[in-house]
Scaffold this motif. Structure first.
Motif, PDB file in Angstrom:
ATOM      1  N   LYS A   1       0.836  -1.211   0.000  1.00 31.22           N
ATOM      2  CA  LYS A   1       0.000   0.000   0.000  1.00 31.22           C
ATOM      3  C   LYS A   1       0.866   1.255   0.000  1.00 31.22           C
ATOM      4  O   LYS A   1       0.576   2.236  -0.682  1.00 31.22           O
TER       5      LYS A   1
ATOM      6  N   TYR B   1       2.039   1.991  -3.412  1.00 28.89           N
ATOM      7  CA  TYR B   1       1.007   2.107  -4.444  1.00 28.89           C
ATOM      8  C   TYR B   1       1.041   3.481  -5.117  1.00 28.89           C
ATOM      9  O   TYR B   1       0.949   4.501  -4.442  1.00 28.89           O
TER      10      TYR B   1
ATOM     11  N   THR C   1      -6.124 -10.506  -1.037  1.00 28.66           N
ATOM     12  CA  THR C   1      -6.929  -9.958  -2.133  1.00 28.66           C
ATOM     13  C   THR C   1      -6.716  -8.451  -2.239  1.00 28.66           C
ATOM     14  O   THR C   1      -6.598  -7.901  -3.342  1.00 28.66           O
ATOM     15  N   ALA C   2      -6.621  -7.789  -1.088  1.00 28.48           N
ATOM     16  CA  ALA C   2      -6.368  -6.340  -1.095  1.00 28.48           C
ATOM     17  C   ALA C   2      -4.960  -6.032  -1.624  1.00 28.48           C
ATOM     18  O   ALA C   2      -4.746  -5.041  -2.326  1.00 28.48           O
TER      19      ALA C   2
ATOM     20  N   ASP D   1      -5.156  -6.381  -5.305  1.00 26.42           N
ATOM     21  CA  ASP D   1      -5.898  -5.236  -5.829  1.00 26.42           C
ATOM     22  C   ASP D   1      -4.959  -4.057  -6.081  1.00 26.42           C
ATOM     23  O   ASP D   1      -4.974  -3.445  -7.148  1.00 26.42           O
ATOM     24  N   ARG D   2      -4.090  -3.760  -5.108  1.00 24.62           N
ATOM     25  CA  ARG D   2      -3.131  -2.646  -5.254  1.00 24.62           C
ATOM     26  C   ARG D   2      -2.069  -2.974  -6.298  1.00 24.62           C
ATOM     27  O   ARG D   2      -1.725  -2.157  -7.133  1.00 24.62           O
TER      28      ARG D   2
ATOM     29  N   HIS E   1      -3.517  -3.112 -10.022  1.00 24.09           N
ATOM     30  CA  HIS E   1      -4.239  -1.970 -10.594  1.00 24.09           C
ATOM     31  C   HIS E   1      -3.475  -1.335 -11.764  1.00 24.09           C
ATOM     32  O   HIS E   1      -4.028  -1.089 -12.819  1.00 24.09           O
TER      33      HIS E   1
END
Ligand code: ADP
Ligand code: MG
Length: 256
Positions: A190, A193, A220-221, A224-225, A228
């Motif tokens: 994160k 990101y 999953t998170a 996701d990052r 993307h």
């Protein structure tokens, strides 16, 4: 001032300014300028360009040494004939480093021995040559570092594995992650990101990642990052390490 005195004084100035290459070649360039009637500006340009090239070379050597890279390999060492399943054009286009300027991630996925680490290392070496800060770590070492930093309450910001423009995380998916480790990995991903690029190599598919993690929701998170803004390269084929060797041989299997 006599020429000898002038040369001594200039040598001392170059020392104080920390321009060792210019000092080293001063006499040689001066003699060349005299014999070839080189003008003042060309003389100065030659002196400074060699100093700049030498400093740049030292920067690259120093950065590569600190980067954690296991070795320095380049795309030239990569034999595309041995990897017929790879899209050569796509791989070559990565080396323009536009993904790095766009803070995108690159994920190399596939079984062992197919050149995933080789390509990730080559990209990091290229990035270093182009002046970007790089850091290479295996997933296990990264998790260990994140844990020790978290335990000592040290901020991750400013640490080289976090602040580098390009971070390579090699071998994601070999070791299962507990809940705390999943959380630390998520915070790490994160924090990068859209701020930096991360290259990941993994022998596991994304669905296997969730299975390896104690907390599939966090993984999953993470995905996701990561995904993307990303380029995913699925590497297929036969292991380069086993090239020309019979897989039936017990000896070979043991060395994998
Ligand atoms: P992976 O990370 O996919 O397990 P590696 O990048 O570690 O594979 O490759 C294993 C070894 O084989 C390394 O020494 C690497 O340099 C070499 N190698 C793999 N693929 C190629 C290739 N296509 N051309 C040249 N060397 C390769
Ligand atoms: Mg590898």
């Amino acid at each position: 001032m006599t020429t000898t005195l002038l040369m001594d004084t200039i040598g001392q100035y170059l020392d104080r300014l920390r321009l060792p290459k210019a000092k080293e070649i001063l006499l040689e360039v001066k003699q060349l300028a005299e014999t070839q009637s080189i003008g003042y500006l060309d003389f100065l340009e030659r002196l400074l360009s060699e100093e700049v090239a030498s400093k740049e070379q030292r920067r690259i050597e120093f950065s590569l040494k600190l980067s954690g890279l296991p070795y320095t390999r380049t795309l030239d060492d990569f034999d595309f004939k041995a990897a017929p399943e790879l899209d050569q054009r796509q791989i070559r286009s990565l080396f323009d480093l536009s993904f790095l300027r766009d803070n995108m991630n690159v994920l190399f996925l596939g079984p062992p021995g197919l050149g995933k680490t080789h390509l990730a290392v080559s990209l990091a070496v290229k990035a270093c040559h182009e002046g970007h800060s790089i850091y290479f770590t295996e997933m296990d070492s990264l998790i260990a570092k994140l844990k020790s930093d978290a335990a000592e309450n040290r901020p991750r910001r400013g640490r080289s594995y976090n602040k580098s423009a390009l971070v390579v995380i090699d071998e994601v998916g070999y070791t299962p992650l507990d809940r705390h480790e999943c959380n630390l990995f998520f915070r790490f991903i994160k924090s990068r990101y859209e701020k930096g690029s991360t290259i990941i190599t993994s022998n596991k598919s994304f669905s296997d990642w969730a299975e390896l993690a104690h907390d599939p929701v966090i993984i999953t998170a993470v995905l996701d990052r990561l995904l993307h803004h990303s380029i995913v390269i699925n590497v297929k084929g036969n292991s380069y390490r086993l090239k020309g060797k019979s897989l039936k041989s017990k000896e070979v299997v043991q060395t994998i």
